[in-house]
Scaffold this active site. Structure first.
Site: not given
Length: 249
Positions: A70, A124, A210
């Site tokens: 992402h 991911d 992230s």
């Protein structure tokens, strides 16, 4: 009631001292609930086209950085849009983002897991191909073991609604058993995900972390993926389980 100028000055001094303590307090925190990290040149900061850090990563080969899928997309009015490689810059060995220390490297290619659609569905994972090799020692990928302590790194928020950090921070969290993760995270996939955190919360990765690394016993076991809020009780952080994707790295 009248207040003497001397009392006003004394109260003002106390207020300044208290304010300075409050401003200084966040420096003792990390990610959420941890501490300022030591030198870790293999931890990568991902910068966007404006030069702002927005995600993290880890050097897994002299010319490759692993991050979250992402992180290779940005939100647009019509949905996620792919980031072009030349829109990204990887910075290694920069502990303090306010400085120009470390090594900046361009990105020549992006591999994103072809099954990735949403963080809650797993996969991911992305790998950034760097313009050239760097001299830092990469971190080795390994298996996550439930019950062991793992360390997450990042420059993200120091509280769920708090400011981001200029200094690289780290936080230690226990790797949870798959049945705990499945009870807390809808759609949890034990093959491709892991989760970590204390039952009562208090320590966690957060927004801005992230793609950053989760390390246990000196091995890279996870990539920061998602969570419900930050450091909430009963809500462990979700990570991409890198051992599952070893042949893709």
């Amino acid at each position: 009631m009248r207040i003497s100028p001397r009392l006003v000055a004394a109260l003002a001094l106390v207020a300044v001292q208290l304010a300075s303590q409050l401003v200084a307090a966040p420096a003792a925190l990390a990610v959420v609930g941890g501490s300022v990290a030591g030198r870790a040149p293999w931890v990568a900061a991902l910068l966007d086209a404006r030069g702002s850090q927005f995600c993290g990563g880890a050097l897994i080969a002299p010319d490759r950085v692993v991050t979250a899928a992402h992180c290779t997309q940005e939100r647009g009015l019509l949905g996620p849009r792919d980031r072009a490689p030349r829109q990204l810059t990887v910075v290694l060995d920069r502990h303090d983002l306010r400085t120009r220390s470390g090594v900046r490297v361009g990105v020549s290619g992006i591999w994103r897991h072809p099954a990735f659609t949403d963080v809650g569905r797993g996969d991911d994972l992305a790998v950034l191909q760097l313009d050239g090799p760097v001299a830092f020692e990469p971190v080795r990928v390994g298996d996550a073991v439930a019950g062991r302590t793992a360390t997450a790194y990042g420059w993200g928020r120091t509280a769920e609604s708090g400011p981001v950090s200029s200094l690289l921070r780290q936080v230690d969290v226990p790797i949870r058993a798959d049945h705990d993760c499945a009870a807390a995270l809808a759609g949890y996939r034990a093959d491709a995900m892991l989760c970590a955190g204390f039952p009562d919360g208090g320590r966690d990765a957060c927004t801005g972390d992230s793609g950053g690394p989760l390390v246990s016993d000196g091995l890279l076991v996870g990539v920061v993926s998602y969570g419900r809020g930050c450091a909430r009780a009963g809500q462990p952080g979700a990570y991409t389980r890198l051992a599952h994707y070893r042949d893709r790295l």
